[in-house]
Design an enzyme around this catalytic site. Structure first.
Site, PDB file in Angstrom:
ATOM      1  N   HIS A 250      -3.563  -5.191   0.321  1.00 44.85           N
ATOM      2  CA  HIS A 250      -2.945  -5.719   1.548  1.00 44.85           C
ATOM      3  C   HIS A 250      -2.999  -7.248   1.562  1.00 44.85           C
ATOM      4  O   HIS A 250      -3.984  -7.820   2.039  1.00 44.85           O
ATOM      5  CB  HIS A 250      -3.703  -5.205   2.777  1.00 44.85           C
TER       6      HIS A 250
ATOM      7  N   CYS B 243       0.833  -1.197   0.000  1.00 48.50           N
ATOM      8  CA  CYS B 243       0.000   0.000   0.000  1.00 48.50           C
ATOM      9  C   CYS B 243       0.879   1.264   0.000  1.00 48.50           C
ATOM     10  O   CYS B 243       1.490   1.553  -1.017  1.00 48.50           O
ATOM     11  CB  CYS B 243      -1.006  -0.049   1.151  1.00 48.50           C
TER      12      CYS B 243
ATOM     13  N   GLU C 113      -1.481  -9.202   3.481  1.00 43.89           N
ATOM     14  CA  GLU C 113      -1.358  -9.726   4.844  1.00 43.89           C
ATOM     15  C   GLU C 113      -2.705 -10.082   5.474  1.00 43.89           C
ATOM     16  O   GLU C 113      -2.761 -10.926   6.364  1.00 43.89           O
ATOM     17  CB  GLU C 113      -0.588  -8.737   5.735  1.00 43.89           C
TER      18      GLU C 113
HETATM   19  N1  GLN Z   1      -2.104   6.598   2.673  1.00 42.42           N
HETATM   20  C1  GLN Z   1      -2.173   5.815   1.469  1.00 42.42           C
HETATM   21  C2  GLN Z   1      -3.530   5.954   0.781  1.00 42.42           C
HETATM   22  O1  GLN Z   1      -4.496   6.306   1.411  1.00 42.42           O
HETATM   23  C3  GLN Z   1      -1.848   4.359   1.743  1.00 42.42           C
HETATM   24  C4  GLN Z   1      -2.809   3.688   2.675  1.00 42.42           C
HETATM   25  C5  GLN Z   1      -2.268   2.394   3.250  1.00 42.42           C
HETATM   26  O2  GLN Z   1      -1.065   2.175   3.276  1.00 42.42           O
HETATM   27  N2  GLN Z   1      -3.149   1.564   3.766  1.00 42.42           N
HETATM   28  O3  GLN Z   1      -3.639   5.690  -0.375  1.00 42.42           O
END
Ligand code: GLN
Length: 535
Positions: A510, A384, A512
């Protein structure tokens, strides 16, 4: 009233952090291994609607389900143990309960009545508990009540449990988790806090059926007899829960204490066969007998509180076991990385993971860590924000766009290579408004990701507002960073890879959140494998 679904309530006393989530998940695992379909649910007494807007320092990681619920990290344990996806219905907070009761009041559904904690709030709680049971898919629903018995905010929950124990007399039990502390000066285990905690439950009208006692030492027969006698439970219902080497031992320890058998007897259910824990045992065996060892840096800004990255560290445990490798995590604080000390901070690591996150703090350290792994050809996984940092780093140091950034941090930067998604631009509320939950992704054949997954079509969970800015895609691809995963409907870039590198993958989603004991996540398995090969 009768009900075919059985309900197990898990409460906690004496102190917080006794591990109700792990005990609940372990019992569920044993019941599942005996052939009972089992669901677990967590009721959180805080007033936030969900932990989505909570700082990880407050409450650890925010776990995301397929249907896009931002939930308590215990749901991650439930999924990892049971290998069954959870959903919105598995995590309820006081905020959600009140929101729904107040909405009903505004719609006039209470027909002019005074709306009160009892019965309106408690009815709403009871409904939420029974939602999973009513689906008809589960034989047993385990409901973990967050907080500690005696807290003001958990009172309505304990009252709801009392009412259900009364209404579904033969179908409900309460397991109370307590602490039996060891006083080294006296050289003794002490039962008094447990007695007091049970008294407190009794004052609220709830008699626990089983006591699960956390302890650092063995509970001998005399002590068990004493606890049983003072707390009105049978001797075999005093369960010892000793500190374990790994949380994955807990189902096995609970099996030897016969927690599942006692629970089934008290629920008037047949014990059926012995639990089939072959694959679980195999996993624990591989976990405890690794053939190799690697060190992976986890670069993030919340590393002081490791629970902030719970699903990531558990995914490494699963993937390590699959690779028969012990994965040591080196927790690297992104805020403390500087150009001067990065060699020292990352010296000797075999792989680098740059973690998800929000906001400015620690971002330059994350970008420097990406550069380090790209230039030194160290296997890399960015998740992310970690993927977004990989894109920014590539834009700055390979494409020469020195001012490249994400508009999350620099709104008017010259090269917004990561930009806010169109549909996000009109949203002003923070809670529950990100791109959340499962989305499809098509993978490019021959890429690291398609090799990892052994398929070209996947679905993964998301939690973000920003994305790769496709106006730059051609330039990136020409220069060696390829988009190897894309959303089939919107064309959003979900995965980037660098070709001339042992293994460099950035994922907008994600992975994970989907790793379980039965199904270690393919991307983590492939990452650990690449780390091992490259070592
Ligand atoms: N802050 C980033 C976004 O909103 C990544 C979010 C995250 O890592 N879950 O796109």
């Amino acid at each position: 009233m009768s009900n075919s679904t059985k309900y197990v309530f898990v409460t906690g006393g004496v102190t917080s952090s006794l591990g109700k989530g792990i005990i609940s998940a372990s019992l569920a695992k044993l019941l599942q291994a005996r052939g009972y379909s089992t669901a677990i649910q967590k009721l959180d007494p805080y007033i936030n609607i969900d932990p989505g807007t909570l700082n990880p320092y407050e409450h650890g990681e925010c776990f995301v389900t397929d249907d896009g619920a931002e939930t308590d990290l215990d749901l991650g344990h439930y999924e990892r143990f049971l290998n069954v996806p959870t959903s919105q219905a598995n995590n309820v907070t006081t905020g959600k309960i009140y929101q729904s009761v107040i909405n009903k009041e505004r719609r006039g559904e209470f027909l002019g009545k005074t709306v009160q904690v009892i019965p309106h709030i408690t009815n709403e709680i009871k409904e939420r508990i029974q939602v999973l049971g009513k689906k008809g898919t589960y034989d047993i629903v385990i409901t973990e009540i967050g907080g500690t018995v005696g807290d003001i905010e958990s009172l309505p929950y304990v009252e709801a449990v009392r009412q259900m124990m009364w209404e579904f007399e033969n179908d409900c039990i309460v397991i109370h988790l307590t602490l039996i502390p060891y006083l080294s000066a006296a050289g003794e285990l002490k039962t008094k806090p447990t007695q007091h905690s049970v008294k407190q439950l009794l004052e609220l009208g709830v008699q626990p059926d089983i006591l699960c006692c956390r302890t650092e030492h063995e509970l001998d027969l005399n002590l068990r007899r004493k606890v049983a006698q003072f707390c009105n439970v049978s001797m075999n219902a005093v369960i010892e829960s000793r500190d374990a080497e790994t949380i994955y031992d807990v189902p096995l320890l609970m099996q030897s204490e016969e927690l599942d058998k006692v629970a089934l007897e008290k629920l008037n259910l047949p014990t059926k066969s012995v639990p089939d824990l072959d694959s679980w045992n195999e996993f624990v065996d591989r976990l405890k007998n690794p053939k190799s060892e690697v060190t992976i840096a986890l670069v993030g800004k919340y590393v002081e509180l490791k629970d902030s990255y719970k699903s990531i560290s558990e995914s490494f445990i699963h993937a390590g076991a699959t690779n028969e490798t012990k994965v040591n995590i080196r927790w690297v604080h992104s805020e403390k990385i500087t150009k001067e000390n990065i060699d020292e901070q990352l010296a000797g690591v075999d792989g680098i993971l740059v973690a998800p996150g929000f906001g400015t703090r620690g971002i330059s350290g994350k970008i420097d860590a990406v550069r380090y792994s790209r230039e030194n050809k160290i296997p890399f996984l960015g998740i992310c924000l970690g993927m977004q940092c990989a894109v920014i780093e590539f834009a700055r140091n390979v494409l020469g766009h020195k001012e490249a950034h994400t508009t999350e941090i620099s709104e008017n930067c010259a090269d917004p290579v990561i930009d806010m998604m169109e549909e996000q631009k009109t949203i002003s509320n923070l809670g529950g408004t990100m791109r959340l939950g499962a989305y499809k992704c098509e993978l490019s054949p021959g890429s690291n990701v398609s090799e990892a997954y052994h398929t070209d079509s996947i679905s993964e969970r998301h939690r973000h507002r920003y994305e790769f800015n496709n106006t730059y895609l051609e330039e990136f691809e020409k220069n060696g960073m390829k988009a190897t995963g894309k959303n089939p409907e919107t064309g959003l870039v979900e995965v980037v890879e660098i070709e001339d590198h042992p293994w460099f993958v950035g994922a907008q989603f994600h992975p994970e959140y989907k790793s379980t004991v039965d199904n270690p996540h393919p991307l983590f398995v492939a990452f650990v494998n690449a780390v091992l090969k490259n070592k």
